[in-house]
Scaffold this motif. Structure first.
Motif, PDB file in Angstrom:
ATOM      1  N   ALA A 271       0.591  -1.508   0.231  1.00 38.34           N
ATOM      2  CA  ALA A 271      -0.338   0.136  -0.106  1.00 38.34           C
ATOM      3  C   ALA A 271       0.476   0.629   0.475  1.00 38.34           C
ATOM      4  O   ALA A 271       0.609   2.176  -0.791  1.00 38.34           O
ATOM      5  N   PHE A 272       1.998   1.202   1.009  1.00 41.06           N
ATOM      6  CA  PHE A 272       3.128   2.387   1.099  1.00 41.06           C
ATOM      7  C   PHE A 272       3.210   2.489  -0.643  1.00 41.06           C
ATOM      8  O   PHE A 272       4.193   4.279  -0.939  1.00 41.06           O
ATOM      9  N   VAL A 275       1.283   4.093  -2.751  1.00 43.55           N
ATOM     10  CA  VAL A 275       1.199   5.274  -3.017  1.00 43.55           C
ATOM     11  C   VAL A 275       2.246   6.717  -2.951  1.00 43.55           C
ATOM     12  O   VAL A 275       2.383   7.433  -3.625  1.00 43.55           O
ATOM     13  N   TRP A 278       2.172   6.214  -6.627  1.00 41.87           N
ATOM     14  CA  TRP A 278       1.188   7.190  -7.479  1.00 41.87           C
ATOM     15  C   TRP A 278       1.167   8.153  -7.862  1.00 41.87           C
ATOM     16  O   TRP A 278       1.310   8.981  -8.613  1.00 41.87           O
ATOM     17  N   TYR A 279       1.447   8.641  -6.122  1.00 42.57           N
ATOM     18  CA  TYR A 279       1.578  10.524  -6.030  1.00 42.57           C
ATOM     19  C   TYR A 279       2.973  10.778  -6.166  1.00 42.57           C
ATOM     20  O   TYR A 279       2.797  12.211  -5.942  1.00 42.57           O
ATOM     21  N   PRO A 281       4.931  11.207  -3.908  1.00 45.17           N
ATOM     22  CA  PRO A 281       5.154  12.846  -2.904  1.00 45.17           C
ATOM     23  C   PRO A 281       5.569  14.009  -2.234  1.00 45.17           C
ATOM     24  O   PRO A 281       6.082  15.143  -1.855  1.00 45.17           O
TER      25      PRO A 281
END
Length: 394
Positions: A271-272, A275, A278-279, A281
């Motif tokens: 999951a991390f 993220v 995809w993002y 950050p």
């Protein structure tokens, strides 16, 4: 067409077929296929669905074949919902389904996409009784399937191989191999009694557990290395930290609880990473420049790592032993450090300028902090690992 061992109603047959869908083992390969698509940057629906279906049929084949062999050939299981003929029919249907969607995938994307997908079915079909009796293949079968799902899912979208999906495939192959070793150790006594050579049976519980956590650690190191100097996004190491915390807790648990923790940790890990990919950050965030501390920069790093070293030594109850070792090492380190500075091997610009006995005061601290950190990690990993293995044997 009957599938159930008991009863001939359609609902009974459907229940027998659905009994071979094990979500705990089925969802990760499907998620890995989707993750591969995410790595391509955009997901075209048709290749995404086709590759996910191929992955489903491959894993379903593995479940049916495994249950068939364990119940009808080895007599290991007490019961099985499918008849012997039903198992064969289900295998034929799953293989046919896999062949159809793989052919469609090859037509849609290219023959290489189909070629990359086929090994997933081979792993599933030959898992039992061929692969699950050898320590290497019984451990790497499922992790390799996950790795292939990532690479294949990406290729289905991009039409080419890439460093990023191959890197993530290597990470999951390594970390999940560690999880699989811990999982197999839960059946150590039974596997040993029937001569099934898992890693735990081949190496023994303690050495197998050490190997498992070494593989987990190696996978986390890969994440950091690929994020710093390779294709992974900058936030990917946060996933390794999250899974690493779970793994650290698992080292204190028995094999059953450790497996539960590590399986859930693997979901958090994925999951991390989704993220992170995809993002992205941290893509626009520059590295923190602690050089702003000026002459206190070196000292600040030593305080930070010294605090970590102290915490590890206290946790491992090794403070006194570490102090003795560091004091014994100190004279040699001092002479070595003084000599290298004297002949100009390296310079330390971001320091206070305070010297003690011919070398910067920061170097004295360095000679205390580094061995303390090494000893702290060593004692935490080995001392705690031995204690956990001993508790499990008792």
């Amino acid at each position: 067409m009957a599938f159930a061992r008991q009863g001939s109603e359609e609902r009974t047959d459907l229940g027998a077929l659905l009994s071979q869908v094990h979500p705990v083992f089925m969802l990760p390969p499907l998620a890995a296929s989707g993750f591969g698509a995410v790595l391509a940057g955009s997901a075209t629906p048709a290749p995404l669905v086709l590759h996910a279906l191929a992955t489903f049929f491959a894993v379903y084949t593995a479940h049916v074949k495994d249950g068939y062999v364990d119940f009808y050939r080895r007599g290991e299981d007490d019961d099985h919902p499918m008849s012997e003929a039903g198992c064969r029919r289900a295998l034929a249907c799953a293989t046919l389904g896999f062949g159809i969607v793989t052919a469609l995938l090859g037509t849609r994307v290219g023959v290489v996409a189909a070629v990359v997908t086929v090994p997933m079915w081979l792993l599933g079909f030959f898992h039992a009784p061929q692969f699950d009796t050898n320590p290497v293949t019984t451990t790497l079968g499922y992790p390799l399937g996950i790795a292939l799902a990532i690479v294949g899912g990406h290729y289905a979208q991009a039409g080419q191989f890439g460093a990023e999906p191959l890197g993530f495939a290597l990470v999951f192959l390594t970390t999940l191999a560690g999880v699989k070793i811990v999982d197999d150790s839960t059946d150590y006594q039974y596997d040993r009694s029937i001569g099934k050579r898992t890693v735990a049976v081949a190496l023994g519980l303690e050495r197998a557990r050490r190997l498992a956590y070494a593989l987990l650690y190696l996978g986390f190191v890969f994440v950091v290395l690929f994020a710093v100097g390779g294709p992974f996004p900058a936030s990917a190491p946060l996933a390794a930290v999250a899974f690493g915390i779970v793994a650290l807790v698992a080292t204190r648990a028995d094999a059953t609880v450790a497996t539960m923790l590590l399986v859930r940790g693997a979901y958090v890990f994925l999951a991390f990473l989704v993220v992170a990919v995809w993002y992205r950050p941290l893509a626009a965030v520059p590295l923190p420049d602690i050089g702003l501390l000026g002459p206190y920069t070196y000292l600040a790093t030593e305080i930070a790592f010294g605090t970590l070293a102290l915490a590890l030594l206290v946790y491992a109850d090794a403070l006194r032993r570490a102090a003795v070792t560091i004091l014994a090492l100190y004279p040699l380190a001092y002479v070595w450090d003084w000599y290298t500075l004297e002949i100009g091997v390296f310079a330390i610009p971001l320091r206070t300028g305070v010297e003690l006995l011919g070398i910067p005061v920061e170097e004295h601290l360095f000679m205390l902090v580094v061995p303390a950190l090494v000893i702290g990690i060593h004692e935490t990993v080995n001392g705690r690992g031995r204690a956990a293995a001993a508790d499990e044997r008792e």
